[in-house]
Write an enzyme that holds these catalytic residues in place. Structure first.
Site, mmCIF file in Angstrom:
data_model
loop_
_atom_site.group_PDB
_atom_site.id
_atom_site.type_symbol
_atom_site.label_atom_id
_atom_site.label_comp_id
_atom_site.label_asym_id
_atom_site.label_seq_id
_atom_site.Cartn_x
_atom_site.Cartn_y
_atom_site.Cartn_z
ATOM 1 N N CYS A 192 0.819 -1.225 0.000
ATOM 2 C CA CYS A 192 0.000 0.000 0.000
ATOM 3 C C CYS A 192 0.850 1.271 0.000
ATOM 4 O O CYS A 192 0.421 2.305 -0.499
ATOM 5 C CB CYS A 192 -0.932 0.008 1.206
ATOM 6 S SG CYS A 192 -1.977 -1.437 1.254
ATOM 7 N N HIS A 250 -3.936 7.028 1.118
ATOM 8 C CA HIS A 250 -4.101 5.717 0.481
ATOM 9 C C HIS A 250 -5.516 5.236 0.788
ATOM 10 O O HIS A 250 -5.966 5.308 1.939
ATOM 11 C CB HIS A 250 -3.056 4.743 1.034
ATOM 12 C CG HIS A 250 -3.442 3.313 0.823
ATOM 13 N ND1 HIS A 250 -3.736 2.807 -0.414
ATOM 14 C CD2 HIS A 250 -3.613 2.291 1.708
ATOM 15 C CE1 HIS A 250 -4.057 1.535 -0.284
ATOM 16 N NE2 HIS A 250 -3.998 1.197 0.993
ATOM 17 N N ASN A 276 -9.909 -0.667 -2.770
ATOM 18 C CA ASN A 276 -8.504 -0.442 -2.420
ATOM 19 C C ASN A 276 -7.639 -0.980 -3.563
ATOM 20 O O ASN A 276 -7.616 -2.190 -3.802
ATOM 21 C CB ASN A 276 -8.205 -1.178 -1.103
ATOM 22 C CG ASN A 276 -6.762 -1.052 -0.646
ATOM 23 O OD1 ASN A 276 -5.899 -0.609 -1.405
ATOM 24 N ND2 ASN A 276 -6.507 -1.451 0.582
HETATM 25 O O1 UT7 Z 1 -4.661 -1.357 2.361
HETATM 26 C C1 UT7 Z 1 -4.137 -2.374 3.132
HETATM 27 C C2 UT7 Z 1 -4.355 -2.092 4.531
HETATM 28 N N1 UT7 Z 1 -5.618 -2.664 4.947
HETATM 29 C C3 UT7 Z 1 -6.387 -2.001 5.751
HETATM 30 O O2 UT7 Z 1 -6.107 -0.881 6.104
HETATM 31 C C4 UT7 Z 1 -7.618 -2.702 6.245
HETATM 32 C C5 UT7 Z 1 -7.899 -2.307 7.646
HETATM 33 N N2 UT7 Z 1 -9.014 -3.077 8.201
HETATM 34 C C6 UT7 Z 1 -10.275 -2.898 7.779
HETATM 35 O O3 UT7 Z 1 -10.524 -2.093 6.910
HETATM 36 C C7 UT7 Z 1 -11.358 -3.672 8.484
HETATM 37 O O4 UT7 Z 1 -10.799 -4.419 9.528
HETATM 38 C C8 UT7 Z 1 -12.133 -4.633 7.526
HETATM 39 C C9 UT7 Z 1 -13.005 -3.824 6.597
HETATM 40 C C10 UT7 Z 1 -11.193 -5.496 6.742
HETATM 41 C C11 UT7 Z 1 -13.040 -5.548 8.325
HETATM 42 O O5 UT7 Z 1 -13.932 -4.783 9.126
HETATM 43 P P1 UT7 Z 1 -14.077 -5.074 10.681
HETATM 44 O O6 UT7 Z 1 -15.100 -4.158 11.168
HETATM 45 O O7 UT7 Z 1 -12.719 -5.006 11.303
HETATM 46 O O8 UT7 Z 1 -14.662 -6.556 10.690
HETATM 47 P P2 UT7 Z 1 -14.036 -7.890 11.332
HETATM 48 O O9 UT7 Z 1 -12.905 -8.392 10.508
HETATM 49 O O10 UT7 Z 1 -13.830 -7.672 12.789
HETATM 50 O O11 UT7 Z 1 -15.259 -8.882 11.131
HETATM 51 C C12 UT7 Z 1 -16.522 -8.657 11.786
HETATM 52 C C13 UT7 Z 1 -17.497 -9.720 11.298
HETATM 53 C C14 UT7 Z 1 -16.957 -11.137 11.406
HETATM 54 O O12 UT7 Z 1 -18.035 -11.997 11.748
HETATM 55 P P3 UT7 Z 1 -18.238 -12.479 13.273
HETATM 56 O O13 UT7 Z 1 -16.976 -13.224 13.629
HETATM 57 O O14 UT7 Z 1 -18.428 -11.219 14.073
HETATM 58 O O15 UT7 Z 1 -19.452 -13.337 13.188
HETATM 59 C C15 UT7 Z 1 -16.531 -11.456 9.991
HETATM 60 O O16 UT7 Z 1 -16.564 -12.838 9.691
HETATM 61 O O17 UT7 Z 1 -17.809 -9.520 9.921
HETATM 62 C C16 UT7 Z 1 -17.577 -10.733 9.195
HETATM 63 N N3 UT7 Z 1 -17.156 -10.395 7.837
HETATM 64 C C17 UT7 Z 1 -18.017 -10.158 6.837
HETATM 65 N N4 UT7 Z 1 -19.350 -10.196 6.774
HETATM 66 C C18 UT7 Z 1 -19.936 -9.895 5.602
HETATM 67 C C19 UT7 Z 1 -15.874 -10.220 7.386
HETATM 68 N N5 UT7 Z 1 -15.909 -9.888 6.093
HETATM 69 C C20 UT7 Z 1 -17.229 -9.840 5.727
HETATM 70 C C21 UT7 Z 1 -17.877 -9.543 4.524
HETATM 71 N N6 UT7 Z 1 -19.220 -9.585 4.501
HETATM 72 N N7 UT7 Z 1 -17.210 -9.212 3.399
#
Ligand code: UT7
Length: 349
Positions: free
Chosen positions: A114, A276, A306
């Protein structure tokens, strides 16, 4: 004093639009979840066979070179940032040199994910400042859509990424009121594995030593890329999203303030911040921290997702094309991602 300035900028995104709704065909996800957590509404995917990381880069480069008032034959160095190269090796830099029929110039590939474009820009900036080169092509390009896990298992990663390319031509300037003022690069390898694509690779972490010892060299030689890796889904990017998020919201403001302090400037001096495009929530947090108005930040993750190394030059190009950046404006570029690596650049347009 010689500084480098962006003399031309270009971008390219594929025409194929993939909405959040479209992704529901492959995985258990929803438009609401994706928009609420990331801000993304749609992204672009490259044409399966006719577009690669390099072909998109060439499209963006042609525009940047033309806008710089130069030709591919005048480019004297290429710096190419990507995490999704056409080949594991050689890098995409030489493929651009070939496609654009450039002279036998140096072509350097940068692997900083990134922050790749900012690392590439910083390297190019040093070559211009020292007077080594006069027309450097700096590219960020990604074809993520070819290497994502489209099953529900990979949904936290797959919904985020999109394809596209951005490019700039750096040239020297002696105008004290213009150019790149400073660049700031950082890394913290402690968290290298929490946002990574492990395979193919030489790490062998997943083999227990005793198992590993029972193989001869020929067998080991085939472990670089194995059926087991494919069967176990170990050939896709892995991300601990919340851990990345927590670090990003600290390091983004920190590296932006570092750039401002280095130049005796304040957030209120910034005409345009190009963060970014990792997550709209991260950009909004940074904007809030630095007390920037909506007019001072350009986000386009809603349309493109992204695009990793391509995201900063694409957003910069779009902001400039929209007339949001004018001559003399203070522009800040900042990025954070896998490595972890993070970086910023401050420039007078
Ligand atoms: O550019 C590279 C650098 N990357 C970043 O900066 C990314 C930084 N992180 C993020 O943007 C966020 O952490 C994400 C968008 C990737 C994820 O969001 P989050 O609010 O941190 O969600 P999480 O990973 O804690 O997941 C919450 C829930 C989980 O379910 P349970 O365990 O609570 O039942 C996941 O399985 O959301 C679920 N989940 C989804 N549900 C529907 C994860 N991905 C998805 C999805 N659709 N695509």
């Amino acid at each position: 004093m010689i500084r480098s300035r962006i003399a031309g900028i270009g971008m390219y995104v594929p025409s194929h639009v993939v909405t959040n709704q479209d992704l529901k065909k492959y995985m258990d996800t929803s438009d609401e979840w994706i928009q609420e957590r990331t801000g993304i509404q749609e992204r672009r995917y490259a044409h399966r066979t006719q577009e690669t990381t390099t072909t998109m880069a060439v499209e963006a480069a042609r525009v940047a070179i033309e806008r710089a008032g130069t030709t591919p034959q005048d480019i004297d160095f290429i710096v190419f940032a990507t995490l999704s190269p056409d080949y594991y090796f050689p890098g995409c830099g030489v493929l651009v040199q070939r496609a654009m029929k450039m002279k036998e110039i140096g072509a350097l590939d940068v692997r900083n994910q990134c922050s790749g474009f900012l690392y590439a820009l910083s390297v190019a900036d040093q070559f211009i400042r020292t007077g080594t080169y006069k027309n450097i092509l700096v590219i960020g390009s990604e074809k993520h859509s070819f290497g994502l896990d489209f099953s529900t298992r990979g949904r936290n990663v797959s919904v985020i990424f999109g394809d596209g390319a951005g490019a700039v031509v750096l040239q020297p300037t002696e105008d004290p009121g213009r150019g790149i003022l400073s660049t700031h690069l950082h890394s913290d390898g402690e968290s290298a594995e929490i946002l990574a694509m492990y395979n193919p690779g030489t790490h062998a972490n997943h083999w227990k030593e005793e198992t590993y010892a029972s193989f001869d060299d020929a067998e080991i030689g085939q472990m670089f890329f194995s059926h087991k890796m494919i069967d176990d889904g170990q050939v896709f990017p892995y991300m601990d999203g919340p851990a990345v998020f927590k670090k990003a919201v600290v390091k983004f403001p920190e590296v932006i303030m570092e750039a401002l302090h280095a130049n005796n400037l304040a957030p209120s001096d910034i005409r345009m911040l190009i963060p970014h495009q990792a997550n709209l929530r991260i950009s909004q947090f940074v904007q809030h921290q630095l007390r920037l108005s909506d007019d001072q930040v350009h986000n386009n993750i809603q349309k493109y997702g992204n695009t990793t190394a391509a995201s900063v030059p694409i957003a910069l190009c779009e902001a400039w094309e929209a007339g949001k950046i004018k001559e003399g404006d203070l522009v800040c570029l900042a990025a954070f991602g896998s490595g972890f690596t993070w970086a910023s650049a401050l420039l007078r347009w």
